[in-house]
Design an enzyme around this catalytic site. Structure first.
Site, mmCIF file in Angstrom:
data_model
loop_
_atom_site.group_PDB
_atom_site.id
_atom_site.type_symbol
_atom_site.label_atom_id
_atom_site.label_comp_id
_atom_site.label_asym_id
_atom_site.label_seq_id
_atom_site.Cartn_x
_atom_site.Cartn_y
_atom_site.Cartn_z
ATOM 1 N N TYR A 99 0.832 -1.210 0.000
ATOM 2 C CA TYR A 99 0.000 0.000 0.000
ATOM 3 C C TYR A 99 0.863 1.256 0.000
ATOM 4 C CZ TYR A 99 -4.272 2.660 0.906
ATOM 5 O OH TYR A 99 -5.344 3.521 0.803
ATOM 6 N N ASN A 172 -15.184 4.488 2.441
ATOM 7 C CA ASN A 172 -15.880 4.347 1.153
ATOM 8 C C ASN A 172 -16.885 5.455 0.863
ATOM 9 O OD1 ASN A 172 -14.402 2.031 0.554
ATOM 10 N ND2 ASN A 172 -15.901 0.671 1.463
ATOM 11 N N ASN A 198 -20.040 -2.840 -7.554
ATOM 12 C CA ASN A 198 -20.536 -3.574 -6.396
ATOM 13 C C ASN A 198 -19.615 -3.448 -5.183
ATOM 14 O OD1 ASN A 198 -18.691 -5.150 -7.984
ATOM 15 N ND2 ASN A 198 -19.109 -6.872 -6.623
ATOM 16 N N VAL A 201 -17.171 1.438 -2.303
ATOM 17 C CA VAL A 201 -17.197 2.769 -2.925
ATOM 18 C C VAL A 201 -18.290 2.827 -3.985
ATOM 19 C CG1 VAL A 201 -15.914 4.399 -4.367
ATOM 20 C CG2 VAL A 201 -14.782 3.273 -2.451
ATOM 21 N N ASP A 222 -18.719 -10.140 -15.048
ATOM 22 C CA ASP A 222 -19.734 -11.191 -15.191
ATOM 23 C C ASP A 222 -19.528 -12.247 -14.114
ATOM 24 O OD1 ASP A 222 -21.855 -12.595 -16.182
ATOM 25 O OD2 ASP A 222 -20.806 -13.397 -17.931
ATOM 26 N N ARG A 223 -20.644 -12.825 -13.677
ATOM 27 C CA ARG A 223 -20.610 -13.822 -12.616
ATOM 28 C C ARG A 223 -21.905 -14.606 -12.648
ATOM 29 N NH1 ARG A 223 -19.429 -9.985 -8.099
ATOM 30 N NH2 ARG A 223 -18.538 -8.835 -9.855
ATOM 31 N N TYR A 290 -9.220 5.611 -8.357
ATOM 32 C CA TYR A 290 -9.076 5.543 -6.905
ATOM 33 C C TYR A 290 -8.637 4.163 -6.429
ATOM 34 C CZ TYR A 290 -13.571 3.100 -6.877
ATOM 35 O OH TYR A 290 -14.579 2.192 -7.087
ATOM 36 N N MET A 293 -7.792 -2.787 -8.641
ATOM 37 C CA MET A 293 -8.024 -4.177 -8.263
ATOM 38 C C MET A 293 -7.470 -5.178 -9.275
ATOM 39 S SD MET A 293 -11.722 -4.221 -6.347
ATOM 40 C CE MET A 293 -12.625 -3.426 -7.665
ATOM 41 N N PHE A 315 -7.324 9.863 -7.059
ATOM 42 C CA PHE A 315 -7.857 10.299 -5.773
ATOM 43 C C PHE A 315 -7.510 9.282 -4.702
ATOM 44 C CE2 PHE A 315 -11.030 10.489 -2.389
ATOM 45 C CZ PHE A 315 -10.949 11.839 -2.061
#
Length: 380
Positions: A99, A172, A198, A201, A222-223, A290, A293, A315
């Site tokens: 981080y 968030n 989802n 944030v 997709d899932r 921001y 992932m 940000f």
């Protein structure tokens, strides 16, 4: 006491080194009483339970629940019993050592949460026993049972909002609020496009935008349970929910026949997903990154810069606190507005799974799984 968590600057290091220990007072019940305390002879040594890591690495291997000693308490300090603290992606990254700020080891995990004031020092005026409070800054280590902190390092919250809303308010929703407020002048009927819709944030963006009359185009991976997720996001105010693969399909032209092209894109993923967001922005718009992932770089098409004059920004809420709200006034005003939305039912906590502190291993494992739609919250 345990050392502080920031390496931002020497001043912040000194502050946290004095004040970052959390503790558990043995023998008190859940009732809250006013009790002024100060340095005095004969005070019992106090300890607390804390999720501690002594080296960076896989959270499931380096985090342990331990009893730690407590610092002395002064007239300007408050004793806070932690109530609940979430596990955020940034918390995981700090433990992994990846981080933007890292802990001085050994360190306690967690950057946000809500607690209740149990005792106040004789010089404390801004909070009282029974108040709910959150830390002003990141890095205090909130995955613990209690904490002693200086009065000026906490902010009070109203205790008439749900506990999970309070525990997850600082990171968030504040990130979503600032990104919707600070980069483009968005008006009622205009639109925003975002990936990671989802996420914590993303869900806050949906709700705050809906409260302002702003449409949201929400992109998710997709899932198998896509239909269920789409229904849930629309229930909290999402205008459109689409899969990442749909961003390049002709159906997007149909969408923009009834929805104006976005003035703002919010990127929490990076990689190809971010590039696809850029393609749908109107001239002169802004993409704010921001998160990352996907752990892949953001690629900016030359055409987006030349022909659309798109602005690409970043940000980080930690930096916002440091440079834009050093006196705390803007933070206080934002919290008040967010709490008002919560009271009106226009802002709710993300889907959460409450886990006891002793079951931390299960919570950490769940927080690191792909396609997670529920935030893990440690309940003390």
């Amino acid at each position: 006491m345990w050392p502080s968590l920031h390496r931002v600057c020497s001043r912040r290091q000194a502050f946290f080194k004095r004040n970052s220990a959390l503790f558990k007072r043995t023998g008190y019940d859940n009732d809250v009483h006013v009790s002024h305390f100060s340095y005095s002879a004969g005070l019992r040594a106090l300890t607390c339970k804390a999720l501690l890591y002594r080296k960076h690495g896989d959270p499931s291997k380096v985090v342990d629940l331990e009893d730690i000693d407590l610092p002395s308490r002064g007239a300007n300090d408050v004793l806070v019993k932690m109530l609940a603290a979430p596990i955020n992606p940034a918390d995981i990254n700090m433990i992994q050592g990846t981080y933007g700020i890292l802990a001085d080891l050994p360190a306690v995990g967690g950057n946000e949460g809500v607690g209740q004031v149990v005792e106040v020092g004789s010089n404390v005026n801004s909070v009282k026993a029974g108040d709910w409070v959150i830390p002003k800054s990141s890095g205090l280590g909130t995955w613990r049972t209690e904490v002693v902190l200086p009065e000026d390092s906490v902010l009070s919250l109203p205790n008439d909002i749900p506990l999970l809303c309070a525990a997850t308010l600082k990171v968030n929703p504040c990130t979503a609020f600032r990104m919707l407020s600070d980069f483009e002048d968005l008006k009622t009927g205009e639109s925003v496009i975002q990936n990671a819709a989802n996420s914590g944030v993303g869900q806050a963006v949906i709700q705050i935008a809906a409260a302002r009359g702003i449409k949201t185009i929400n992109v998710v991976r997709d899932r198998p349970e896509f239909a269920e997720l789409s229904k849930r996001l629309k229930a909290i105010g999402a205008t459109y929910v689409i899969k990442e693969e749909e961003l390049r399909q002709p159906e997007m032209k149909e969408l923009f026949e009834t929805c104006p092209k976005p003035k703002l894109a919010l990127n929490g993923v990076g990689g190809k997903s971010a590039t696809e967001l850029l393609r749908h922005l109107q001239y002169g718009s802004t993409m704010v990154t921001y998160g990352g992932m996907a752990r892949k770089p953001v690629t900016i098409p030359v055409g987006a810069l030349i022909f659309k004059d798109v602005k690409v920004r970043g940000f980080w809420i930690t930096q916002w606190h440091k440079y834009c709200s050093s006196d705390g006034k803007a933070f206080r005003a934002m919290l008040d507005e967010l709490c008002d939305l919560i009271r009106k039912g226009q802002l709710t906590a993300p889907a959460c799974t409450e886990v006891g502190l002793q079951d931390y291993s299960k919570a950490l494992d769940a927080a690191m799984q792909p396609f997670i739609s529920s935030k893990q919250v440690l309940v003390m």
